[in-house]
Design a protein around this motif. Structure first.
Motif, PDB file in Angstrom:
ATOM      1  N   ASN A   1      32.007  42.735 -26.922  1.00 14.95           N
ATOM      2  CA  ASN A   1      31.238  41.735 -26.183  1.00 14.95           C
ATOM      3  C   ASN A   1      32.229  40.834 -25.434  1.00 14.95           C
ATOM      4  OD1 ASN A   1      29.537  39.743 -25.263  1.00 14.95           O
ATOM      5  ND2 ASN A   1      29.058  38.929 -27.295  1.00 14.95           N
ATOM      6  N   PRO A   2      32.450  41.050 -24.157  1.00 10.73           N
ATOM      7  CA  PRO A   2      33.442  40.260 -23.407  1.00 10.73           C
ATOM      8  C   PRO A   2      33.157  38.759 -23.372  1.00 10.73           C
ATOM      9  CG  PRO A   2      32.815  42.209 -22.171  1.00 10.73           C
ATOM     10  CD  PRO A   2      31.889  42.127 -23.355  1.00 10.73           C
ATOM     11  N   SER A   3      31.938  38.346 -23.698  1.00  7.53           N
ATOM     12  CA  SER A   3      31.630  36.909 -23.678  1.00  7.53           C
ATOM     13  C   SER A   3      31.769  36.274 -25.072  1.00  7.53           C
ATOM     14  CB  SER A   3      30.220  36.685 -23.137  1.00  7.53           C
ATOM     15  OG  SER A   3      29.268  37.300 -23.985  1.00  7.53           O
ATOM     16  N   TYR A   4      32.456  36.935 -25.990  1.00  7.59           N
ATOM     17  CA  TYR A   4      32.666  36.410 -27.350  1.00  7.59           C
ATOM     18  C   TYR A   4      33.449  35.104 -27.277  1.00  7.59           C
ATOM     19  CZ  TYR A   4      34.425  36.211 -32.156  1.00  7.59           C
ATOM     20  OH  TYR A   4      34.753  35.824 -33.432  1.00  7.59           O
ATOM     21  N   LEU A   5      32.987  34.079 -28.033  1.00  8.77           N
ATOM     22  CA  LEU A   5      33.618  32.752 -27.995  1.00  8.77           C
ATOM     23  C   LEU A   5      34.319  32.356 -29.293  1.00  8.77           C
ATOM     24  CD1 LEU A   5      30.865  30.773 -26.058  1.00  8.77           C
ATOM     25  CD2 LEU A   5      33.010  31.721 -25.178  1.00  8.77           C
ATOM     26  N   GLY A   6      34.268  33.204 -30.313  1.00 11.43           N
ATOM     27  CA  GLY A   6      34.931  32.877 -31.570  1.00 11.43           C
ATOM     28  C   GLY A   6      33.943  32.564 -32.672  1.00 11.43           C
ATOM     29  N   THR A   7      34.476  32.062 -33.776  1.00 14.21           N
ATOM     30  CA  THR A   7      33.629  31.724 -34.914  1.00 14.21           C
ATOM     31  C   THR A   7      32.911  30.408 -34.637  1.00 14.21           C
ATOM     32  OG1 THR A   7      35.468  30.583 -35.998  1.00 14.21           O
ATOM     33  CG2 THR A   7      35.129  32.881 -36.580  1.00 14.21           C
ATOM     34  N   PRO A   8      31.712  30.249 -35.194  1.00 11.27           N
ATOM     35  CA  PRO A   8      31.019  28.962 -35.027  1.00 11.27           C
ATOM     36  C   PRO A   8      31.850  27.823 -35.621  1.00 11.27           C
ATOM     37  CG  PRO A   8      29.536  30.628 -35.907  1.00 11.27           C
ATOM     38  CD  PRO A   8      30.912  31.223 -35.931  1.00 11.27           C
TER      39      PRO A   8
ATOM     40  N   ILE B   1      48.007  31.065 -34.358  1.00  7.79           N
ATOM     41  CA  ILE B   1      48.473  32.091 -33.433  1.00  7.79           C
ATOM     42  C   ILE B   1      47.645  31.993 -32.166  1.00  7.79           C
ATOM     43  CG2 ILE B   1      48.684  34.575 -33.011  1.00  7.79           C
ATOM     44  CD1 ILE B   1      49.122  34.945 -35.978  1.00  7.79           C
ATOM     45  N   GLN B   2      48.328  32.127 -31.025  1.00  3.12           N
ATOM     46  CA  GLN B   2      47.629  32.097 -29.737  1.00  3.12           C
ATOM     47  C   GLN B   2      47.953  33.395 -28.982  1.00  3.12           C
ATOM     48  OE1 GLN B   2      48.824  29.329 -26.506  1.00  3.12           O
ATOM     49  NE2 GLN B   2      46.771  28.503 -26.837  1.00  3.12           N
ATOM     50  N   VAL B   3      46.886  34.056 -28.512  1.00  2.00           N
ATOM     51  CA  VAL B   3      47.034  35.311 -27.793  1.00  2.00           C
ATOM     52  C   VAL B   3      46.343  35.183 -26.446  1.00  2.00           C
ATOM     53  CG1 VAL B   3      46.479  37.768 -27.818  1.00  2.00           C
ATOM     54  CG2 VAL B   3      47.126  36.623 -29.945  1.00  2.00           C
ATOM     55  N   GLN B   4      47.057  35.534 -25.399  1.00  2.00           N
ATOM     56  CA  GLN B   4      46.461  35.522 -24.064  1.00  2.00           C
ATOM     57  C   GLN B   4      46.094  36.951 -23.685  1.00  2.00           C
ATOM     58  OE1 GLN B   4      49.178  33.542 -21.412  1.00  2.00           O
ATOM     59  NE2 GLN B   4      48.513  31.524 -22.116  1.00  2.00           N
ATOM     60  N   THR B   5      44.855  37.114 -23.220  1.00  3.00           N
ATOM     61  CA  THR B   5      44.366  38.434 -22.853  1.00  3.00           C
ATOM     62  C   THR B   5      43.832  38.417 -21.425  1.00  3.00           C
ATOM     63  OG1 THR B   5      42.133  37.986 -23.662  1.00  3.00           O
ATOM     64  CG2 THR B   5      43.705  38.920 -25.238  1.00  3.00           C
ATOM     65  N   VAL B   6      43.748  39.602 -20.857  1.00  2.97           N
ATOM     66  CA  VAL B   6      43.154  39.788 -19.535  1.00  2.97           C
ATOM     67  C   VAL B   6      42.139  40.919 -19.674  1.00  2.97           C
ATOM     68  CG1 VAL B   6      43.572  40.412 -17.140  1.00  2.97           C
ATOM     69  CG2 VAL B   6      45.263  39.043 -18.387  1.00  2.97           C
ATOM     70  N   TYR B   7      40.911  40.643 -19.263  1.00  4.58           N
ATOM     71  CA  TYR B   7      39.856  41.660 -19.314  1.00  4.58           C
ATOM     72  C   TYR B   7      39.517  42.039 -17.885  1.00  4.58           C
ATOM     73  CZ  TYR B   7      35.734  44.054 -21.099  1.00  4.58           C
ATOM     74  OH  TYR B   7      34.815  45.004 -21.448  1.00  4.58           O
ATOM     75  N   ASN B   8      39.831  43.286 -17.516  1.00  8.35           N
ATOM     76  CA  ASN B   8      39.635  43.724 -16.146  1.00  8.35           C
ATOM     77  C   ASN B   8      39.156  45.178 -16.145  1.00  8.35           C
ATOM     78  OD1 ASN B   8      39.632  43.807 -13.388  1.00  8.35           O
ATOM     79  ND2 ASN B   8      41.870  43.837 -13.181  1.00  8.35           N
ATOM     80  N   ASN B   9      38.017  45.426 -15.513  1.00  8.84           N
ATOM     81  CA  ASN B   9      37.448  46.776 -15.420  1.00  8.84           C
ATOM     82  C   ASN B   9      37.327  47.444 -16.791  1.00  8.84           C
ATOM     83  OD1 ASN B   9      37.162  46.622 -12.633  1.00  8.84           O
ATOM     84  ND2 ASN B   9      39.232  47.413 -12.291  1.00  8.84           N
ATOM     85  N   TYR B  10      36.776  46.729 -17.729  1.00  8.43           N
ATOM     86  CA  TYR B  10      36.528  47.226 -19.092  1.00  8.43           C
ATOM     87  C   TYR B  10      37.812  47.574 -19.852  1.00  8.43           C
ATOM     88  CZ  TYR B  10      31.839  47.510 -17.205  1.00  8.43           C
ATOM     89  OH  TYR B  10      30.653  47.203 -16.626  1.00  8.43           O
ATOM     90  N   VAL B  11      38.901  46.968 -19.449  1.00  7.12           N
ATOM     91  CA  VAL B  11      40.184  47.155 -20.131  1.00  7.12           C
ATOM     92  C   VAL B  11      40.668  45.790 -20.585  1.00  7.12           C
ATOM     93  CG1 VAL B  11      42.578  47.911 -19.907  1.00  7.12           C
ATOM     94  CG2 VAL B  11      40.755  49.171 -18.742  1.00  7.12           C
TER      95      VAL B  11
ATOM     96  N   SER C   1      39.723  30.432 -38.595  1.00 11.10           N
ATOM     97  CA  SER C   1      38.823  29.980 -37.536  1.00 11.10           C
ATOM     98  C   SER C   1      39.362  30.526 -36.222  1.00 11.10           C
ATOM     99  CB  SER C   1      38.782  28.453 -37.465  1.00 11.10           C
ATOM    100  OG  SER C   1      38.259  27.922 -38.649  1.00 11.10           O
ATOM    101  N   VAL C   2      38.454  31.064 -35.398  1.00  6.00           N
ATOM    102  CA  VAL C   2      38.864  31.686 -34.141  1.00  6.00           C
ATOM    103  C   VAL C   2      38.109  31.032 -32.997  1.00  6.00           C
ATOM    104  CG1 VAL C   2      38.963  33.836 -32.843  1.00  6.00           C
ATOM    105  CG2 VAL C   2      39.272  33.871 -35.320  1.00  6.00           C
ATOM    106  N   GLN C   3      38.847  30.683 -31.943  1.00 10.20           N
ATOM    107  CA  GLN C   3      38.254  30.156 -30.715  1.00 10.20           C
ATOM    108  C   GLN C   3      38.756  30.999 -29.545  1.00 10.20           C
ATOM    109  OE1 GLN C   3      35.921  27.774 -30.751  1.00 10.20           O
ATOM    110  NE2 GLN C   3      36.162  27.800 -32.969  1.00 10.20           N
ATOM    111  N   VAL C   4      37.833  31.354 -28.640  1.00 12.93           N
ATOM    112  CA  VAL C   4      38.196  32.124 -27.453  1.00 12.93           C
ATOM    113  C   VAL C   4      37.755  31.331 -26.232  1.00 12.93           C
ATOM    114  CG1 VAL C   4      37.927  34.287 -26.209  1.00 12.93           C
ATOM    115  CG2 VAL C   4      37.898  34.286 -28.719  1.00 12.93           C
ATOM    116  N   SER C   5      38.685  31.108 -25.309  1.00 11.40           N
ATOM    117  CA  SER C   5      38.382  30.370 -24.093  1.00 11.40           C
ATOM    118  C   SER C   5      39.203  30.940 -22.948  1.00 11.40           C
ATOM    119  CB  SER C   5      38.701  28.891 -24.296  1.00 11.40           C
ATOM    120  OG  SER C   5      38.512  28.179 -23.109  1.00 11.40           O
ATOM    121  N   ASN C   6      38.534  31.436 -21.913  1.00 12.42           N
ATOM    122  CA  ASN C   6      39.206  31.992 -20.728  1.00 12.42           C
ATOM    123  C   ASN C   6      40.229  33.064 -21.086  1.00 12.42           C
ATOM    124  OD1 ASN C   6      37.740  30.301 -19.010  1.00 12.42           O
ATOM    125  ND2 ASN C   6      39.254  28.653 -19.256  1.00 12.42           N
ATOM    126  N   GLY C   7      39.894  33.910 -22.032  1.00 14.13           N
ATOM    127  CA  GLY C   7      40.789  34.987 -22.435  1.00 14.13           C
ATOM    128  C   GLY C   7      41.901  34.576 -23.364  1.00 14.13           C
TER     129      GLY C   7
END
Length: 137
Positions: free
Chosen positions: A76-83, A117-127, A96-102
């Motif tokens: 689910n690309p719109s996942y925002l993390g744990t409540p 831990i902080q991880v930066q991701t890029v979601y492009n064309n289902y990759v 606890s996990v938070q996702v914001s702008n990848g």
């Protein structure tokens, strides 16, 4: 020449058994001091190793939170993390996990130790691509 026999008689003015007791007490005091110092050093090393182990475990808990977030983002690309206020249980710890702008931020907690831990991701064309993975303060 006749040899003369010389007689050496020494008399101590102090009691010999009293001297032995004082000497024994002195060596016992030195022994107790050395053993106490060694016991304190061993105790401090055990405490330090315990804190290090807790930090390592908290780091791995945070890593498991990042892995969970990556899996959820793939589904689910719109996942925002744990409540908010509802961390995920991981063994004896929690994350606890938070996702914001990848950017995934996972906070792992174990006993009194917290690692992030902080991880930066890029979601492009289902990759989903990971561009950086680092521990933060």
């Amino acid at each position: 020449m006749k040899s003369k026999k010389i007689n050496f008689n020494f008399k101590f003015s102090l009691n010999s058994s009293g001297q032995a007791l004082v000497t024994l007490l002195f060596f016992v005091l030195i022994g107790i001091t050395i053993i106490s110092a060694a016991a304190i050093l061993v105790y401090e090393n055990v405490q330090s190793a315990s804190v290090t182990e807790q930090g390592t475990y908290a780091y791995y808990v945070a890593e498991s939170g990042v892995d969970e977030a990556l899996l959820q983002m793939l589904r689910n690309p719109s996942y925002l993390g744990t409540p908010a206020g509802q961390p995920l249980p991981v063994g004896s710890g929690s994350v606890s996990v938070q996702v914001s702008n990848g950017v995934i931020t996972a906070v792992g907690a174990y006993q009194n130790t917290v690692r992030k831990i902080q991880v930066q991701t890029v979601y492009n064309n289902y990759v989903l691509t990971i561009s950086s993975w680092k521990e933060i303060e």
